[in-house]
Design a protein around this motif. Structure first.
Motif, PDB file in Angstrom:
ATOM      1  N   GLY A   1       0.826  -1.201   0.000  1.00 21.84           N
ATOM      2  CA  GLY A   1       0.000   0.000   0.000  1.00 21.84           C
ATOM      3  C   GLY A   1       0.862   1.253   0.000  1.00 21.84           C
ATOM      4  O   GLY A   1       2.035   1.232   0.369  1.00 21.84           O
ATOM      5  N   MET A   2       0.263   2.366  -0.396  1.00 24.23           N
ATOM      6  CA  MET A   2       0.979   3.648  -0.482  1.00 24.23           C
ATOM      7  C   MET A   2       0.737   4.464   0.782  1.00 24.23           C
ATOM      8  O   MET A   2      -0.385   4.533   1.283  1.00 24.23           O
ATOM      9  CB  MET A   2       0.511   4.418  -1.708  1.00 24.23           C
ATOM     10  CG  MET A   2       0.689   3.678  -3.022  1.00 24.23           C
ATOM     11  SD  MET A   2       2.427   3.497  -3.532  1.00 24.23           S
ATOM     12  CE  MET A   2       2.743   5.159  -4.164  1.00 24.23           C
ATOM     13  N   GLN A   3       1.774   5.090   1.290  1.00 26.17           N
ATOM     14  CA  GLN A   3       1.679   5.904   2.496  1.00 26.17           C
ATOM     15  C   GLN A   3       1.850   7.378   2.141  1.00 26.17           C
ATOM     16  O   GLN A   3       2.770   7.742   1.413  1.00 26.17           O
ATOM     17  CB  GLN A   3       2.755   5.483   3.500  1.00 26.17           C
ATOM     18  CG  GLN A   3       2.613   4.045   3.985  1.00 26.17           C
ATOM     19  CD  GLN A   3       3.688   3.662   4.983  1.00 26.17           C
ATOM     20  OE1 GLN A   3       4.601   4.439   5.262  1.00 26.17           O
ATOM     21  NE2 GLN A   3       3.578   2.463   5.526  1.00 26.17           N
ATOM     22  N   ARG A   4       0.945   8.182   2.658  1.00 27.11           N
ATOM     23  CA  ARG A   4       0.997   9.614   2.359  1.00 27.11           C
ATOM     24  C   ARG A   4       2.132  10.280   3.130  1.00 27.11           C
ATOM     25  O   ARG A   4       2.309  10.051   4.324  1.00 27.11           O
ATOM     26  CB  ARG A   4      -0.325  10.288   2.710  1.00 27.11           C
ATOM     27  CG  ARG A   4      -0.458  11.718   2.187  1.00 27.11           C
ATOM     28  CD  ARG A   4      -1.852  12.273   2.454  1.00 27.11           C
ATOM     29  NE  ARG A   4      -2.039  13.567   1.817  1.00 27.11           N
ATOM     30  CZ  ARG A   4      -1.654  14.732   2.329  1.00 27.11           C
ATOM     31  NH1 ARG A   4      -1.056  14.744   3.518  1.00 27.11           N
ATOM     32  NH2 ARG A   4      -1.868  15.865   1.682  1.00 27.11           N
ATOM     33  N   LYS A   5       2.903  11.104   2.428  1.00 24.89           N
ATOM     34  CA  LYS A   5       4.025  11.815   3.029  1.00 24.89           C
ATOM     35  C   LYS A   5       3.790  13.316   2.915  1.00 24.89           C
ATOM     36  O   LYS A   5       3.310  13.801   1.892  1.00 24.89           O
ATOM     37  CB  LYS A   5       5.338  11.455   2.324  1.00 24.89           C
ATOM     38  CG  LYS A   5       5.673   9.968   2.347  1.00 24.89           C
ATOM     39  CD  LYS A   5       6.005   9.491   3.745  1.00 24.89           C
ATOM     40  CE  LYS A   5       6.416   8.030   3.732  1.00 24.89           C
ATOM     41  NZ  LYS A   5       6.758   7.540   5.103  1.00 24.89           N
ATOM     42  N   PRO A   6       4.118  14.082   3.965  1.00 28.41           N
ATOM     43  CA  PRO A   6       3.940  15.549   3.892  1.00 28.41           C
ATOM     44  C   PRO A   6       4.942  16.181   2.944  1.00 28.41           C
ATOM     45  O   PRO A   6       5.932  15.546   2.554  1.00 28.41           O
ATOM     46  CB  PRO A   6       4.181  15.992   5.338  1.00 28.41           C
ATOM     47  CG  PRO A   6       5.104  14.947   5.896  1.00 28.41           C
ATOM     48  CD  PRO A   6       4.673  13.649   5.256  1.00 28.41           C
TER      49      PRO A   6
ATOM     50  N   SER B   1       3.019  13.710  -1.078  1.00 27.47           N
ATOM     51  CA  SER B   1       3.164  12.615  -2.032  1.00 27.47           C
ATOM     52  C   SER B   1       2.704  11.307  -1.396  1.00 27.47           C
ATOM     53  O   SER B   1       2.380  11.249  -0.206  1.00 27.47           O
ATOM     54  CB  SER B   1       4.626  12.484  -2.468  1.00 27.47           C
ATOM     55  OG  SER B   1       5.452  12.191  -1.343  1.00 27.47           O
ATOM     56  N   TYR B   2       2.693  10.261  -2.207  1.00 23.89           N
ATOM     57  CA  TYR B   2       2.400   8.915  -1.726  1.00 23.89           C
ATOM     58  C   TYR B   2       3.573   8.023  -2.073  1.00 23.89           C
ATOM     59  O   TYR B   2       4.021   7.984  -3.219  1.00 23.89           O
ATOM     60  CB  TYR B   2       1.118   8.377  -2.353  1.00 23.89           C
ATOM     61  CG  TYR B   2      -0.135   8.951  -1.736  1.00 23.89           C
ATOM     62  CD1 TYR B   2      -0.803   8.282  -0.707  1.00 23.89           C
ATOM     63  CD2 TYR B   2      -0.635  10.169  -2.153  1.00 23.89           C
ATOM     64  CE1 TYR B   2      -1.943   8.818  -0.124  1.00 23.89           C
ATOM     65  CE2 TYR B   2      -1.779  10.719  -1.580  1.00 23.89           C
ATOM     66  CZ  TYR B   2      -2.429  10.038  -0.566  1.00 23.89           C
ATOM     67  OH  TYR B   2      -3.550  10.578   0.014  1.00 23.89           O
ATOM     68  N   GLN B   3       4.091   7.300  -1.062  1.00 17.51           N
ATOM     69  CA  GLN B   3       5.268   6.462  -1.257  1.00 17.51           C
ATOM     70  C   GLN B   3       4.948   5.015  -0.904  1.00 17.51           C
ATOM     71  O   GLN B   3       4.157   4.733   0.001  1.00 17.51           O
ATOM     72  CB  GLN B   3       6.420   6.955  -0.382  1.00 17.51           C
ATOM     73  CG  GLN B   3       7.753   6.301  -0.702  1.00 17.51           C
ATOM     74  CD  GLN B   3       8.918   7.053  -0.067  1.00 17.51           C
ATOM     75  OE1 GLN B   3       8.759   8.159   0.447  1.00 17.51           O
ATOM     76  NE2 GLN B   3      10.095   6.468  -0.110  1.00 17.51           N
TER      77      GLN B   3
ATOM     78  N   HIS C   1       3.043  11.759  -7.134  1.00 16.44           N
ATOM     79  CA  HIS C   1       2.341  12.995  -6.788  1.00 16.44           C
ATOM     80  C   HIS C   1       0.959  12.638  -6.244  1.00 16.44           C
ATOM     81  O   HIS C   1       0.387  11.601  -6.604  1.00 16.44           O
ATOM     82  CB  HIS C   1       2.096  13.849  -8.047  1.00 16.44           C
ATOM     83  CG  HIS C   1       3.308  14.505  -8.602  1.00 16.44           C
ATOM     84  ND1 HIS C   1       3.692  14.358  -9.913  1.00 16.44           N
ATOM     85  CD2 HIS C   1       4.218  15.342  -8.035  1.00 16.44           C
ATOM     86  CE1 HIS C   1       4.782  15.070 -10.137  1.00 16.44           C
ATOM     87  NE2 HIS C   1       5.118  15.671  -9.024  1.00 16.44           N
ATOM     88  N   GLU C   2       0.406  13.493  -5.439  1.00 13.84           N
ATOM     89  CA  GLU C   2      -0.959  13.268  -4.967  1.00 13.84           C
ATOM     90  C   GLU C   2      -1.925  13.189  -6.142  1.00 13.84           C
ATOM     91  O   GLU C   2      -2.844  12.368  -6.156  1.00 13.84           O
ATOM     92  CB  GLU C   2      -1.364  14.383  -3.996  1.00 13.84           C
ATOM     93  CG  GLU C   2      -2.652  14.088  -3.261  1.00 13.84           C
ATOM     94  CD  GLU C   2      -2.742  14.827  -1.937  1.00 13.84           C
ATOM     95  OE1 GLU C   2      -3.739  14.605  -1.240  1.00 13.84           O
ATOM     96  OE2 GLU C   2      -1.832  15.611  -1.609  1.00 13.84           O
TER      97      GLU C   2
END
Length: 250
Positions: free
Chosen positions: A14-19, A37-39, A50-51
């Motif tokens: 799964g992708m984790q949202r990063k500030p 972003s999502y990593q 990118h979001e």
């Protein structure tokens, strides 16, 4: 409008949202970003989106391309192709219209139509056709046959191609200009630049009228540039304010 969530093609964590933080290159559209972003959740994987690329719509329209029904594709439909918004090559995620053959990067599709500072003293609009030459390249069009979109101030004095701002920031990034977190000397130079070129310029009583006028012009020009960079790359103003001012002056 249907929204889809896109993840890493190699891992199922799964992708984790990063500030917002350090600049990065999106693994989807291959364009640069500063904002959130999502990593990939796999610690050994560098897949990042990118979001707009991670949570983009499957179909879209844009007022500058009224005859186009844009559909999301993970790869461009044939080569070479360029984005109608910024004029840059399309090499990854893209919104494409089969009938009109128009293309937009996900981030160009989502560019703010109007941006302004907190006080409302400076307002810029995203324009398909521009009233004056770009401040950076001194041309009306990005390339021969490619108009390219621009951000233009209300009085038409400031005009920046989206393409030119992207290119400038990318060139500085590739040269290590934004590596201040790992380069103490760069961090210090950015702080010096912020003190000398920032918006809080101290006016000396001995400064000439012409000098004060030039400093006022520089303050407005830097603010305009900051707002455009913010709109294109995802609000990096707080993170790299001093660096934006330094590269503008250089």
């Amino acid at each position: 409008m249907e929204t889809t969530k896109r993840g890493c093609p190699s891992h199922a964590e799964g992708m984790q949202r990063k500030p917002a933080g350090a600049p990065y290159k999106c693994s989807g559209c291959q364009e640069m970003g500063f904002g959130s972003s999502y990593q990939c959740g796999n610690m050994d994987c560098n897949y990042i989106l990118h979001e707009n690329c991670a949570n983009g719509v499957s179909h879209a329209v844009h007022k500058f391309l009224p005859d186009s029904k844009l559909e999301f594709y993970e790869k461009p439909a044939g080569h070479p192709r360029y984005c109608d918004g910024c004029g840059k090559d399309v090499v990854g995620f893209v919104y494409h219209c089969i009938r009109t053959s128009h293309d937009l990067h996900p981030c160009c599709l989502n560019l703010n139509e109007r941006i302004s500072d907190e006080e409302g003293g400076v307002t810029l609009e995203l324009c398909e056709k521009v009233p004056s030459k770009c401040v950076k390249c001194k041309r009306i069009s990005v390339e021969k046959g490619i108009q390219g979109w621009s951000y233009v101030s209300s009085e038409g004095k400031y005009c920046y191609h989206v393409s030119c701002v992207k290119k400038l920031i990318l060139e500085k990034w590739e040269k290590g200009y934004f590596s201040q977190q790992t380069n103490p000397a760069m961090a210090e130079s950015s702080r010096v630049a912020e003190r000398t070129n920032g918006l809080e310029i101290v006016q000396s009583g001995t400064v000439s009228r012409r000098s004060r006028k030039m400093k006022k012009f520089t303050k407005i020009a830097v603010l305009v540039f900051k707002l455009i960079v913010s709109a294109i790359f995802g609000n990096p103003i707080i993170a790299i304010a001093g660096l934006v001012e330094a590269l503008f002056s250089g």
